[in-house]
Design an enzyme around this catalytic site. Sequence first.
Site, PDB file in Angstrom:
ATOM      1  N   SER A 146       0.868  -1.185   0.000  1.00  0.00           N
ATOM      2  CA  SER A 146       0.000   0.000   0.000  1.00  0.00           C
ATOM      3  C   SER A 146       0.898   1.226   0.000  1.00  0.00           C
ATOM      4  O   SER A 146       2.063   1.156   0.416  1.00  0.00           O
ATOM      5  CB  SER A 146      -0.843  -0.025   1.281  1.00  0.00           C
ATOM      6  OG  SER A 146      -1.470   1.227   1.489  1.00  0.00           O
ATOM      7  N   TYR A 159      -1.435  -0.743  10.623  1.00  0.00           N
ATOM      8  CA  TYR A 159      -1.537  -1.148   9.215  1.00  0.00           C
ATOM      9  C   TYR A 159      -0.362  -0.578   8.419  1.00  0.00           C
ATOM     10  O   TYR A 159       0.295  -1.308   7.662  1.00  0.00           O
ATOM     11  CB  TYR A 159      -2.867  -0.649   8.651  1.00  0.00           C
ATOM     12  CG  TYR A 159      -3.073  -0.887   7.177  1.00  0.00           C
ATOM     13  CD1 TYR A 159      -3.389  -2.149   6.692  1.00  0.00           C
ATOM     14  CD2 TYR A 159      -2.972   0.169   6.257  1.00  0.00           C
ATOM     15  CE1 TYR A 159      -3.599  -2.361   5.325  1.00  0.00           C
ATOM     16  CE2 TYR A 159      -3.180  -0.038   4.907  1.00  0.00           C
ATOM     17  CZ  TYR A 159      -3.494  -1.305   4.440  1.00  0.00           C
ATOM     18  OH  TYR A 159      -3.701  -1.512   3.100  1.00  0.00           O
TER      19      TYR A 159
HETATM   20  N1  LIG Z   1      -8.808  -0.794  -0.122  1.00  0.00           N
HETATM   21  C1  LIG Z   1      -7.775   0.035  -0.066  1.00  0.00           C
HETATM   22  O1  LIG Z   1      -7.941   1.268   0.028  1.00  0.00           O
HETATM   23  C2  LIG Z   1      -6.370  -0.507  -0.168  1.00  0.00           C
HETATM   24  C3  LIG Z   1      -5.329   0.393  -0.432  1.00  0.00           C
HETATM   25  C4  LIG Z   1      -4.025  -0.090  -0.528  1.00  0.00           C
HETATM   26  C5  LIG Z   1      -3.768  -1.438  -0.357  1.00  0.00           C
HETATM   27  N2  LIG Z   1      -4.798  -2.288  -0.099  1.00  0.00           N
HETATM   28  C6  LIG Z   1      -4.466  -3.694   0.094  1.00  0.00           C
HETATM   29  O2  LIG Z   1      -5.119  -4.456  -0.900  1.00  0.00           O
HETATM   30  C7  LIG Z   1      -5.323  -5.789  -0.411  1.00  0.00           C
HETATM   31  C8  LIG Z   1      -6.764  -6.205  -0.688  1.00  0.00           C
HETATM   32  O3  LIG Z   1      -7.625  -5.372   0.066  1.00  0.00           O
HETATM   33  P1  LIG Z   1      -9.094  -4.965  -0.431  1.00  0.00           P
HETATM   34  O4  LIG Z   1      -9.115  -3.498  -0.492  1.00  0.00           O
HETATM   35  O5  LIG Z   1      -9.450  -5.758  -1.631  1.00  0.00           O
HETATM   36  O6  LIG Z   1      -9.940  -5.392   0.857  1.00  0.00           O
HETATM   37  P2  LIG Z   1     -11.147  -6.405   1.025  1.00  0.00           P
HETATM   38  O7  LIG Z   1     -12.182  -6.189  -0.014  1.00  0.00           O
HETATM   39  O8  LIG Z   1     -11.530  -6.270   2.462  1.00  0.00           O
HETATM   40  O9  LIG Z   1     -10.478  -7.824   0.777  1.00  0.00           O
HETATM   41  C9  LIG Z   1      -9.576  -8.385   1.685  1.00  0.00           C
HETATM   42  C10 LIG Z   1      -9.361  -9.826   1.292  1.00  0.00           C
HETATM   43  O10 LIG Z   1      -8.419 -10.402   2.215  1.00  0.00           O
HETATM   44  C11 LIG Z   1      -8.958 -11.620   2.716  1.00  0.00           C
HETATM   45  N3  LIG Z   1      -8.504 -11.866   4.083  1.00  0.00           N
HETATM   46  C12 LIG Z   1      -8.508 -10.992   5.120  1.00  0.00           C
HETATM   47  N4  LIG Z   1      -8.067 -11.602   6.231  1.00  0.00           N
HETATM   48  C13 LIG Z   1      -7.775 -12.882   5.879  1.00  0.00           C
HETATM   49  C14 LIG Z   1      -7.298 -14.005   6.596  1.00  0.00           C
HETATM   50  N5  LIG Z   1      -7.024 -13.952   7.908  1.00  0.00           N
HETATM   51  N6  LIG Z   1      -7.126 -15.170   5.940  1.00  0.00           N
HETATM   52  C15 LIG Z   1      -7.402 -15.240   4.617  1.00  0.00           C
HETATM   53  N7  LIG Z   1      -7.844 -14.212   3.877  1.00  0.00           N
HETATM   54  C16 LIG Z   1      -8.040 -13.053   4.514  1.00  0.00           C
HETATM   55  C17 LIG Z   1     -10.482 -11.422   2.680  1.00  0.00           C
HETATM   56  O11 LIG Z   1     -11.135 -12.665   2.575  1.00  0.00           O
HETATM   57  P3  LIG Z   1     -12.009 -13.374   3.733  1.00  0.00           P
HETATM   58  O12 LIG Z   1     -12.602 -12.289   4.568  1.00  0.00           O
HETATM   59  O13 LIG Z   1     -13.009 -14.187   2.973  1.00  0.00           O
HETATM   60  O14 LIG Z   1     -11.011 -14.205   4.454  1.00  0.00           O
HETATM   61  C18 LIG Z   1     -10.641 -10.645   1.380  1.00  0.00           C
HETATM   62  O15 LIG Z   1     -10.720 -11.520   0.284  1.00  0.00           O
HETATM   63  C19 LIG Z   1      -4.959  -5.751   1.075  1.00  0.00           C
HETATM   64  O16 LIG Z   1      -3.666  -6.283   1.261  1.00  0.00           O
HETATM   65  C20 LIG Z   1      -4.964  -4.281   1.395  1.00  0.00           C
HETATM   66  O17 LIG Z   1      -4.134  -3.957   2.480  1.00  0.00           O
HETATM   67  C21 LIG Z   1      -6.089  -1.863  -0.006  1.00  0.00           C
END
Ligand SMILES: NC(=O)c1ccc[n+]([C@@H]2O[C@H](COP(=O)([O-])OP(=O)(O)OC[C@H]3O[C@@H](n4cnc5c(N)ncnc54)[C@H](OP(=O)(O)O)[C@@H]3O)[C@@H](O)[C@H]2O)c1
Length: 275
Positions: A146, A159
């Site tokens: 991120s 985070y």
């Molecule tokens: N959204 C943002 O603004 C943003 C910005 C920069 C970077 N990111 C990064 O992008 C990545 C994806 O995030 P997103 O925005 O797509 O969020 P999201 O929609 O909340 O998706 C998160 C994913 O991670 C999985 N997950 C979480 N905890 C887990 C665990 N203990 N075991 C297995 N799977 C787990 C969830 O699946 P389950 O709940 O089904 O396990 C879900 O599929 C993350 O690494 C996040 O830090 C996000």
Amino acid sequence: MQAMNFTSRRILITGASSGLGLAMAKLLANRDQADLVLVARRLDRLNELKAELEGSTGISCQVIAADLAKPQDVERVFTEATAAGEIFGVILNAGVTHFGNHLDMEWSAFEAMLATNVTSVVRLVSLFTPYLLEKGQGGGVMLVSSMAGLLPVPFQSAYAGTKAFITNFAQSLAEELRGQPVSITVFSPGGIDTAMTRDSQLRYFENTALLQDVDSCARDGLEAMRRRDGIAVPGLLNRAQLFATRLAPRKLITFITGTTYRKALKAGNGQEKTA
Ligand SMILES: NC(=O)c1ccc[n+]([C@@H]2O[C@H](COP(=O)([O-])OP(=O)(O)OC[C@H]3O[C@@H](n4cnc5c(N)ncnc54)[C@H](OP(=O)(O)O)[C@@H]3O)[C@@H](O)[C@H]2O)c1
């Protein structure tokens, strides 16, 4: 090293049940006819995605329900995925955040965040990288970090710490592997319009240019991995912000970010305590 070609390759994606991981899975299936290994905790969602993608594209999906905060599940992901067929690419995308005062975060939630965002990622990289080197197919690993891994982010302190670890770890490891036929890419988006932002007070930023559309972010991430970029920040606005932060003192950037997030917290019925 040549750019990667995902066509008909088998790619593992963690966090494939939602958001960025889900969008990358769909793109790989629909555009590249890649076979997929879908990993997350919510089995129902993974099974729905498998049925949808296998039905519409003819690719094959393996589903692995795993809680990546649990070390035994992390080991099982590697064992089951590699036993079922050869893996060419690994996208370590699963992650969680806490938006609010760090001091309001339960210790157990911090431990789960550290295990998911950091320990599971380092373990899977440590298992898959020698595996990919041994296979000799020129595959690669992408770690989803991120912009919070490049700058301090008040109210997402833990985070930001986990993502700074991932960014430094990935870039350092990539240099260790220089000249070897496996690439390590770290992908560092700014805000994305996903459940992570929508289900929290970060939805304050909804419908602003500060949140990138998830499909375009997925495209940017896969393109960075394909090109074997060492580090990639998607979106002109994010890159412009990053450039600006290099010109201003870090203390000022931290203050501005903190002020913006404080407003977001207040708008969302504030979890913030006055100091
Ligand atoms: N959204 C943002 O603004 C943003 C910005 C920069 C970077 N990111 C990064 O992008 C990545 C994806 O995030 P997103 O925005 O797509 O969020 P999201 O929609 O909340 O998706 C998160 C994913 O991670 C999985 N997950 C979480 N905890 C887990 C665990 N203990 N075991 C297995 N799977 C787990 C969830 O699946 P389950 O709940 O089904 O396990 C879900 O599929 C993350 O690494 C996040 O830090 C996000």
